[in-house]
Design a protein around this motif. Structure first.
Motif, PDB file in Angstrom:
ATOM      1  N   GLN A  63      33.777   8.634  49.194  1.00 18.85           N
ATOM      2  CA  GLN A  63      32.658   8.406  48.264  1.00 18.85           C
ATOM      3  C   GLN A  63      32.143   6.973  48.332  1.00 18.85           C
ATOM      4  O   GLN A  63      30.942   6.740  48.252  1.00 18.85           O
ATOM      5  CB  GLN A  63      33.057   8.792  46.845  1.00 18.85           C
ATOM      6  N   LEU A 109      36.213  15.847  53.228  1.00 17.03           N
ATOM      7  CA  LEU A 109      36.995  16.096  52.011  1.00 17.03           C
ATOM      8  C   LEU A 109      37.427  17.554  51.860  1.00 17.03           C
ATOM      9  O   LEU A 109      38.242  17.864  51.007  1.00 17.03           O
ATOM     10  CB  LEU A 109      36.194  15.652  50.782  1.00 17.03           C
ATOM     11  N   SER A 115      31.602  11.506  37.546  1.00 17.92           N
ATOM     12  CA  SER A 115      31.162  12.483  38.547  1.00 17.92           C
ATOM     13  C   SER A 115      30.083  11.862  39.423  1.00 17.92           C
ATOM     14  O   SER A 115      29.326  10.989  38.962  1.00 17.92           O
ATOM     15  CB  SER A 115      30.576  13.712  37.831  1.00 17.92           C
ATOM     16  N   GLY A 116      29.978  12.361  40.660  1.00 18.17           N
ATOM     17  CA  GLY A 116      28.902  11.936  41.563  1.00 18.17           C
ATOM     18  C   GLY A 116      27.535  12.196  40.940  1.00 18.17           C
ATOM     19  O   GLY A 116      26.534  11.599  41.335  1.00 18.17           O
ATOM     20  N   PHE A 117      27.511  13.108  39.979  1.00 18.89           N
ATOM     21  CA  PHE A 117      26.319  13.397  39.184  1.00 18.89           C
ATOM     22  C   PHE A 117      25.682  12.106  38.656  1.00 18.89           C
ATOM     23  O   PHE A 117      24.472  12.006  38.501  1.00 18.89           O
ATOM     24  CB  PHE A 117      26.804  14.239  37.998  1.00 18.89           C
ATOM     25  N   PHE A 151      22.022   7.796  44.345  1.00 14.04           N
ATOM     26  CA  PHE A 151      21.589   9.135  44.765  1.00 14.04           C
ATOM     27  C   PHE A 151      20.313   9.511  43.999  1.00 14.04           C
ATOM     28  O   PHE A 151      19.351  10.025  44.580  1.00 14.04           O
ATOM     29  CB  PHE A 151      22.704  10.153  44.508  1.00 14.04           C
ATOM     30  N   ARG A 152      20.298   9.229  42.686  1.00 12.87           N
ATOM     31  CA  ARG A 152      19.102   9.545  41.886  1.00 12.87           C
ATOM     32  C   ARG A 152      17.914   8.702  42.359  1.00 12.87           C
ATOM     33  O   ARG A 152      16.781   9.176  42.400  1.00 12.87           O
ATOM     34  CB  ARG A 152      19.368   9.286  40.398  1.00 12.87           C
ATOM     35  N   ARG A 209      23.214  18.493  50.508  1.00 14.41           N
ATOM     36  CA  ARG A 209      23.477  19.242  49.264  1.00 14.41           C
ATOM     37  C   ARG A 209      24.350  20.461  49.558  1.00 14.41           C
ATOM     38  O   ARG A 209      25.259  20.795  48.797  1.00 14.41           O
ATOM     39  CB  ARG A 209      22.156  19.704  48.635  1.00 14.41           C
ATOM     40  N   HIS A 245      27.942  19.499  50.378  1.00 18.24           N
ATOM     41  CA  HIS A 245      28.634  19.086  49.148  1.00 18.24           C
ATOM     42  C   HIS A 245      28.978  20.315  48.295  1.00 18.24           C
ATOM     43  O   HIS A 245      30.090  20.424  47.777  1.00 18.24           O
ATOM     44  CB  HIS A 245      27.753  18.085  48.387  1.00 18.24           C
ATOM     45  N   VAL A 258      32.654  21.620  47.178  1.00 14.25           N
ATOM     46  CA  VAL A 258      33.049  21.825  45.783  1.00 14.25           C
ATOM     47  C   VAL A 258      33.718  23.197  45.610  1.00 14.25           C
ATOM     48  O   VAL A 258      34.802  23.290  45.019  1.00 14.25           O
ATOM     49  CB  VAL A 258      31.829  21.643  44.843  1.00 14.25           C
ATOM     50  N   GLY A 311      31.975  21.176  36.258  1.00 18.95           N
ATOM     51  CA  GLY A 311      32.141  19.833  36.830  1.00 18.95           C
ATOM     52  C   GLY A 311      32.615  18.844  35.787  1.00 18.95           C
ATOM     53  O   GLY A 311      32.530  19.123  34.573  1.00 18.95           O
ATOM     54  N   THR A 312      33.089  17.691  36.250  1.00 16.68           N
ATOM     55  CA  THR A 312      33.561  16.676  35.299  1.00 16.68           C
ATOM     56  C   THR A 312      32.394  16.105  34.479  1.00 16.68           C
ATOM     57  O   THR A 312      32.598  15.572  33.396  1.00 16.68           O
ATOM     58  CB  THR A 312      34.315  15.530  36.025  1.00 16.68           C
ATOM     59  N   ALA A 313      31.148  16.237  35.001  1.00 20.27           N
ATOM     60  CA  ALA A 313      29.985  15.761  34.229  1.00 20.27           C
ATOM     61  C   ALA A 313      29.524  16.828  33.240  1.00 20.27           C
ATOM     62  O   ALA A 313      28.565  16.617  32.503  1.00 20.27           O
ATOM     63  CB  ALA A 313      28.843  15.392  35.164  1.00 20.27           C
ATOM     64  N   GLY A 314      30.192  17.999  33.247  1.00 19.88           N
ATOM     65  CA  GLY A 314      29.862  19.035  32.269  1.00 19.88           C
ATOM     66  C   GLY A 314      28.893  20.090  32.772  1.00 19.88           C
ATOM     67  O   GLY A 314      28.515  20.985  32.024  1.00 19.88           O
ATOM     68  N   SER A 315      28.502  20.033  34.051  1.00 20.65           N
ATOM     69  CA  SER A 315      27.607  21.078  34.576  1.00 20.65           C
ATOM     70  C   SER A 315      28.444  22.326  34.879  1.00 20.65           C
ATOM     71  O   SER A 315      29.673  22.291  34.803  1.00 20.65           O
ATOM     72  CB  SER A 315      26.913  20.604  35.858  1.00 20.65           C
ATOM     73  N   TYR A 319      25.450  25.254  39.352  1.00 19.57           N
ATOM     74  CA  TYR A 319      24.468  24.175  39.204  1.00 19.57           C
ATOM     75  C   TYR A 319      24.061  23.646  40.588  1.00 19.57           C
ATOM     76  O   TYR A 319      22.874  23.482  40.887  1.00 19.57           O
ATOM     77  CB  TYR A 319      25.043  23.030  38.340  1.00 19.57           C
TER      78      TYR A 319
HETATM   79  C1  HEM Z   1      36.629  16.966  45.923  1.00 21.51           C
HETATM   80  C2  HEM Z   1      35.431  16.489  46.100  1.00 21.51           C
HETATM   81  C3  HEM Z   1      34.282  16.699  45.156  1.00 21.51           C
HETATM   82  C4  HEM Z   1      34.155  17.551  44.088  1.00 21.51           C
HETATM   83  C5  HEM Z   1      35.150  18.570  43.552  1.00 21.51           C
HETATM   84  C6  HEM Z   1      32.833  17.329  43.519  1.00 21.51           C
HETATM   85  C7  HEM Z   1      32.324  18.005  42.438  1.00 21.51           C
HETATM   86  C8  HEM Z   1      31.059  17.880  41.946  1.00 21.51           C
HETATM   87  C9  HEM Z   1      30.480  18.691  40.906  1.00 21.51           C
HETATM   88  C10 HEM Z   1      31.162  19.870  40.220  1.00 21.51           C
HETATM   89  C11 HEM Z   1      29.227  18.237  40.687  1.00 21.51           C
HETATM   90  C12 HEM Z   1      28.230  18.764  39.644  1.00 21.51           C
HETATM   91  C13 HEM Z   1      28.112  17.810  38.507  1.00 21.51           C
HETATM   92  C14 HEM Z   1      29.290  17.849  37.543  1.00 21.51           C
HETATM   93  O1  HEM Z   1      29.266  18.616  36.569  1.00 21.51           O
HETATM   94  O2  HEM Z   1      30.251  17.075  37.767  1.00 21.51           O
HETATM   95  C15 HEM Z   1      28.997  17.132  41.595  1.00 21.51           C
HETATM   96  C16 HEM Z   1      27.819  16.426  41.708  1.00 21.51           C
HETATM   97  C17 HEM Z   1      27.616  15.424  42.614  1.00 21.51           C
HETATM   98  N1  HEM Z   1      28.529  14.897  43.498  1.00 21.51           N
HETATM   99 FE1  HEM Z   1      30.331  15.625  43.887  1.00 21.51          FE
HETATM  100  N2  HEM Z   1      32.191  16.363  44.257  1.00 21.51           N
HETATM  101  C18 HEM Z   1      33.038  15.947  45.256  1.00 21.51           C
HETATM  102  C19 HEM Z   1      32.766  14.997  46.218  1.00 21.51           C
HETATM  103  C20 HEM Z   1      31.628  14.251  46.284  1.00 21.51           C
HETATM  104  C21 HEM Z   1      31.345  13.263  47.300  1.00 21.51           C
HETATM  105  C22 HEM Z   1      32.203  12.910  48.507  1.00 21.51           C
HETATM  106  C23 HEM Z   1      30.144  12.725  46.986  1.00 21.51           C
HETATM  107  C24 HEM Z   1      29.484  11.633  47.766  1.00 21.51           C
HETATM  108  C25 HEM Z   1      28.985  10.570  47.169  1.00 21.51           C
HETATM  109  C26 HEM Z   1      29.663  13.377  45.799  1.00 21.51           C
HETATM  110  C27 HEM Z   1      28.470  13.113  45.172  1.00 21.51           C
HETATM  111  C28 HEM Z   1      27.912  13.915  44.202  1.00 21.51           C
HETATM  112  C29 HEM Z   1      26.536  13.790  43.773  1.00 21.51           C
HETATM  113  C30 HEM Z   1      25.501  12.814  44.302  1.00 21.51           C
HETATM  114  C31 HEM Z   1      26.348  14.752  42.792  1.00 21.51           C
HETATM  115  C32 HEM Z   1      25.031  15.083  42.078  1.00 21.51           C
HETATM  116  C33 HEM Z   1      24.367  16.251  42.824  1.00 21.51           C
HETATM  117  C34 HEM Z   1      23.096  16.743  42.126  1.00 21.51           C
HETATM  118  O3  HEM Z   1      23.010  16.683  40.891  1.00 21.51           O
HETATM  119  O4  HEM Z   1      22.180  17.208  42.844  1.00 21.51           O
HETATM  120  N3  HEM Z   1      30.583  14.301  45.399  1.00 21.51           N
HETATM  121  N4  HEM Z   1      30.113  16.941  42.360  1.00 21.51           N
END
Ligand code: HEM
Length: 258
Positions: free
Chosen positions: A44, A94, A113-115, A120-121, A205, A208, A212, A222-226, A231
């Motif tokens: 990340q 990953l 969360s990456g959220f 990215f935004r 997208r 990713h 997930v 998700g950890t951000a609550g989505s 989603y």
């Molecule tokens: C085990 C690895 C990962 C898991 C389980 C994971 C899980 C999630 C989930 C569930 C969301 C939806 C938002 C929420 O409710 O949290 C999310 C969003 C996001 N994650 Fe990850 N993620 C992982 C790895 C990564 C990596 C490597 C990146 C790279 C920076 C990343 C970047 C993002 C971004 C930018 C979003 C927003 C996407 C959007 O809203 O269009 N994530 N992630």
């Protein structure tokens, strides 16, 4: 020449790239450290560095398009497309994180969360993504007016300005370009590179979303609550350059009618 003067005149690799600082940033939360958390952080952090680079390149692309320097802009955009392709593969690394390893430290992330990735935004907004549902969601994460003030002309705006002289209707302009690429070689190459940009972004997208569901399944929130996987699937529908796809639809419909 003394040893000290040699050191003063020499720049080391580590000093220039600030390697010690860079390598001190992987502060894992798990104690004792869970092996997989290192991979999670490194992937990340590397992605965030590349997001920074893409934003840096997009600024140049927009400036070049505004100056009507289409071949130069297309060249830089091609570089961005290559980065995006590599980032999709980077996310895939990953997938090798076993689901139970992730569960060992996921709870430590709490709501992180990456959220919440501001870069990215910013990338989505600087590109010109304006889907109403997206904007309502992004409004909770970033100050949209402040980001827009940094990008008064988005990539989408700059692109529309470039094709406007052909026809005020962007679809009609694109139909001309795609029907006769050799008459508009620079615009045609620009459109193709922008099409790649949109597709590479979607690929990210997709990679990713696949990651997930592989690591936490398709029902875990998700950890951000989505809603998690559901989603992320919806975000695959976003289009920054709908005209590019609509023009193709139109051209194909015209050909199949004859
Ligand atoms: C085990 C690895 C990962 C898991 C389980 C994971 C899980 C999630 C989930 C569930 C969301 C939806 C938002 C929420 O409710 O949290 C999310 C969003 C996001 N994650 Fe990850 N993620 C992982 C790895 C990564 C990596 C490597 C990146 C790279 C920076 C990343 C970047 C993002 C971004 C930018 C979003 C927003 C996407 C959007 O809203 O269009 N994530 N992630």
């Amino acid at each position: 020449m003394t040893d000290t003067s040699i050191r003063r005149d020499t720049l080391t690799y580590g000093d220039y790239l600030r390697v010690p600082e860079l390598l001190s940033l992987q502060t894992r939360l798990s104690t004792p450290p869970v092996h997989g958390e290192m991979l999670f952080m490194v992937v990340q952090q590397a992605q965030e560095l590349w997001f920074k680079q893409i934003l840096h390149e997009l600024r140049l692309v927009i400036d070049l398009l505004e100056a009507d320097e289409l071949p130069e802009a297309t060249h830089v955009l091609d570089r961005v497309d290559r980065i995006l392709r590599m980032l999709g593969d980077g996310v895939e690394i990953l997938e090798a994180l076993p689901p139970m390893d992730f569960q060992e430290f996921r709870w430590l992330l709490r709501t992180a969360s990456g959220f919440e990735s501001e870069q990215f935004r910013e990338l989505e907004l600087a590109s010109g993504l304006s889907d109403p549902q997206y904007l309502a969601m992004a409004d909770r994460i970033v100050d949209i007016p402040a980001v827009r003030a940094r990008w008064p002309v988005t990539l989408h705006d700059a692109f529309r300005d470039c094709i406007a002289p052909l026809d005020p209707d962007p679809i009609a302009a694109l139909v001309q370009i795609y029907a006769h690429p050799s008459r508009h070689p620079n615009l045609y190459r620009l459109c193709e590179t922008l099409s790649d940009y949109e597709l590479r972004f979607r690929e990210w997208r997709f990679h990713h979303a696949q990651l997930v569901i592989r690591v936490i399944g398709d029902r875990a929130p998700g950890t951000a609550g989505s809603s998690g996987g559901a989603y992320l699937d919806r975000t695959l529908q976003y289009r920054v350059f709908p005209e590019l796809w609509e023009a193709r639809n139109k051209l194909v419909a015209e050909v199949t009618q004859h």
